[in-house]
Design a protein around this motif. Structure first.
Motif, PDB file in Angstrom:
ATOM      1  N   SER A 143     -51.356 -79.803 -62.817  1.00  0.00           N
ATOM      2  CA  SER A 143     -52.438 -79.499 -61.880  1.00  0.00           C
ATOM      3  C   SER A 143     -52.260 -78.148 -61.203  1.00  0.00           C
ATOM      4  N   ASP A 144     -51.022 -77.660 -61.140  1.00  0.00           N
ATOM      5  CA  ASP A 144     -50.780 -76.380 -60.466  1.00  0.00           C
ATOM      6  C   ASP A 144     -49.591 -75.682 -61.116  1.00  0.00           C
ATOM      7  N   ARG A 150     -48.874 -72.729 -60.793  1.00  0.00           N
ATOM      8  CA  ARG A 150     -48.378 -71.673 -59.907  1.00  0.00           C
ATOM      9  C   ARG A 150     -47.054 -72.061 -59.255  1.00  0.00           C
ATOM     10  N   THR A 151     -46.703 -73.339 -59.344  1.00  0.00           N
ATOM     11  CA  THR A 151     -45.413 -73.778 -58.802  1.00  0.00           C
ATOM     12  C   THR A 151     -44.281 -73.566 -59.803  1.00  0.00           C
ATOM     13  N   VAL A 152     -44.627 -73.214 -61.040  1.00  0.00           N
ATOM     14  CA  VAL A 152     -43.605 -72.969 -62.060  1.00  0.00           C
ATOM     15  C   VAL A 152     -42.865 -71.675 -61.725  1.00  0.00           C
ATOM     16  N   SER A 153     -41.548 -71.696 -61.903  1.00  0.00           N
ATOM     17  CA  SER A 153     -40.728 -70.537 -61.552  1.00  0.00           C
ATOM     18  C   SER A 153     -39.878 -70.093 -62.735  1.00  0.00           C
ATOM     19  N   ASN A 194     -37.100 -72.286 -64.762  1.00  0.00           N
ATOM     20  CA  ASN A 194     -37.448 -73.694 -64.979  1.00  0.00           C
ATOM     21  C   ASN A 194     -37.303 -74.060 -66.453  1.00  0.00           C
ATOM     22  N   TYR A 197     -48.899 -62.681 -64.509  1.00  0.00           N
ATOM     23  CA  TYR A 197     -50.212 -62.908 -63.911  1.00  0.00           C
ATOM     24  C   TYR A 197     -51.173 -61.835 -64.412  1.00  0.00           C
ATOM     25  N   ASN A 226     -43.269 -79.692 -69.334  1.00  0.00           N
ATOM     26  CA  ASN A 226     -42.139 -79.859 -68.432  1.00  0.00           C
ATOM     27  C   ASN A 226     -41.348 -81.081 -68.897  1.00  0.00           C
ATOM     28  N   SER A 229     -50.848 -70.301 -70.444  1.00  0.00           N
ATOM     29  CA  SER A 229     -50.773 -71.362 -69.435  1.00  0.00           C
ATOM     30  C   SER A 229     -51.996 -72.267 -69.495  1.00  0.00           C
ATOM     31  N   GLU A 286     -53.623 -73.493 -67.079  1.00  0.00           N
ATOM     32  CA  GLU A 286     -54.656 -73.071 -66.128  1.00  0.00           C
ATOM     33  C   GLU A 286     -55.568 -72.027 -66.758  1.00  0.00           C
TER      34      GLU A 286
END
Length: 394
Positions: free
Chosen positions: A134-135, A137-140, A143, A170, A199, A227, A229
């Motif tokens: 769902s997001d 953007r939390t992937v770093s 990971n 991005y 993940n 991605s 998204e």
């Protein structure tokens, strides 16, 4: 607690982690399919949407085609089995993403989604629920990430690889900065395109393996993952196309109006000496897949040679011989009246890989000839030959 007991407990703990991680992988494996088009195959992710069975894949896996054979894992420990047929649903003209829709079983039976949904402890093929992150953007960076797909080197087996996210890129899309690409050191190779990047801790889909960047000097490579998204933004209904005619250049970008790379010649029926020869370098960047007669290969936009033909004869043979017997070339010809002729592996050629085209009662006029390579990025030195005598007589 003694050391032996502590070690035994540690082993049990590690085994429990391994079992916990393998279970989601086995479940997700059922959703990763092999997508086969007339000129090759890639991977895809099977999921249910609005009562239909859909497949998410890369645009370049499907490009130019409307019908596909879908292979699934009926047995988790066996190679993929061709099971469904699918058609093109839509694709993004902006990003490398496409949707296919499953239409029926290979034998013509209807698809019953209720029967295919996975139930607890399912042993036969079934469709698990795919959870899209769902997001992202939390992937770093750093990971963990895992890949499932059908690489060409995998002999039709589903291959798992794992690694870490090396970087996140991005890009501007739709007026907003979007996490577009993940780079990873997880192994990705040709055929993985359109598969599942997820993940490993949660099983959530993070994106699609799409391309590879390699360094020949160090023998290292980084995979690029589009991605999830970015994928769903690109596949919004008001952004997609549904037919390749809207997207692809006419005739796959081949332009007979351009000057031929190696010039041209005028020949008439009964020409002597019978054999005409010219050396050419075959290959190019245009992927051929929308021309009639299932032409294939990679060629340049401009023709390699032009033949102006006159007179009447029963047959005219056009053939190409690569200097290296292991090279695989293709040939495409546009004749008078914009008639197309194509060949990949000519019958009776010396190595079975050289292309050969026989024109029966060839029409008077101009023939534009492209000599290409079957493999992307390959360039092949060889000789283009014209003769009224069968090449088998030489």
């Amino acid at each position: 607690m003694n050391r032996l007991s502590a070690a035994f407990i540690a082993i049990l703990s590690l085994s429990s982690v391994a079992i916990a991680q393998s279970q989601p992988v086995n479940e997700l494996s059922r959703a990763v399919v092999q997508v086969t088009a007339p000129d090759g195959s890639g991977s895809g992710v099977l999921f249910e949407r609005d009562g239909e069975l859909m497949i998410l894949t890369n645009r370049h896996v499907a490009e130019g085609y409307t019908k596909f054979v879908i292979g699934v894992l009926e047995d988790l420990h066996q190679p993929v089995v061709p099971t469904f047929t699918a058609i093109l649903h839509s694709f993004s003209p902006e990003l490398d993403a496409a949707l296919l829709r499953v239409t029926m079983y290979m034998d013509g039976r209807e698809v019953n989604l209720r029967e295919l949904r996975c139930r607890r402890n399912a042993s036969d093929f079934c469709i698990p629920e795919i959870r899209f992150a769902s997001d992202v953007r939390t992937v770093s960076r750093g990971n963990e990430i895992a890949i499932l797909g059908y690489p060409d080197i995998g002999d039709d087996e589903l291959i798992y690889s794992a690694g870490h996210i090396a970087s996140i890129l991005y890009e501007e899309f739709g007026g907003e900065s979007v996490p577009m690409w993940f780079r990873t050191n997880a192994t990705i190779s040709s055929g993985n395109s359109g598969g599942l990047a997820f993940n490993p801790a949660t099983g959530e889909m993070l994106g699609m393996p799409t391309s590879i960047s390699s360094d020949a000097e160090t023998s290292t490579s980084l995979g690029r993952i589009l991605s999830v998204e970015a994928v769903w933004r690109a596949l919004e209904p008001d952004r997609v196309m549904t037919t390749w005619e809207e997207f692809l250049p006419p005739n796959d970008g081949l332009d007979p109006a351009m000057d031929p790379h190696y010039g041209g010649t005028e020949l008439a029926a009964g020409f002597e000496p019978d054999l005409f020869e010219v050396e050419v370098l075959a290959g190019g960047s245009n992927r051929i897949h929308t021309l009639p007669m299932e032409c294939t290969g990679y060629v340049a936009s401009a023709p390699d040679f032009r033949l102006d033909w006159s007179g009447e004869t029963t047959q005219l043979h056009l053939f190409f011989e690569a200097f290296d017997n292991s090279d695989d070339a293709t040939m495409i010809v546009q004749g008078p009246g914009e008639t197309w002729y194509c060949n990949d592996d000519g019958s009776g050629t010396r190595n079975g890989l050289d292309p050969a085209i026989t024109l029966d009662n060839p029409a008077v006029g101009t023939y534009f000839i492209w000599v290409g390579s079957f493999g992307e990025g390959d360039f092949i030195d060889g000789t283009l030959r014209f003769s009224e005598v069968s090449r088998n007589d030489f």
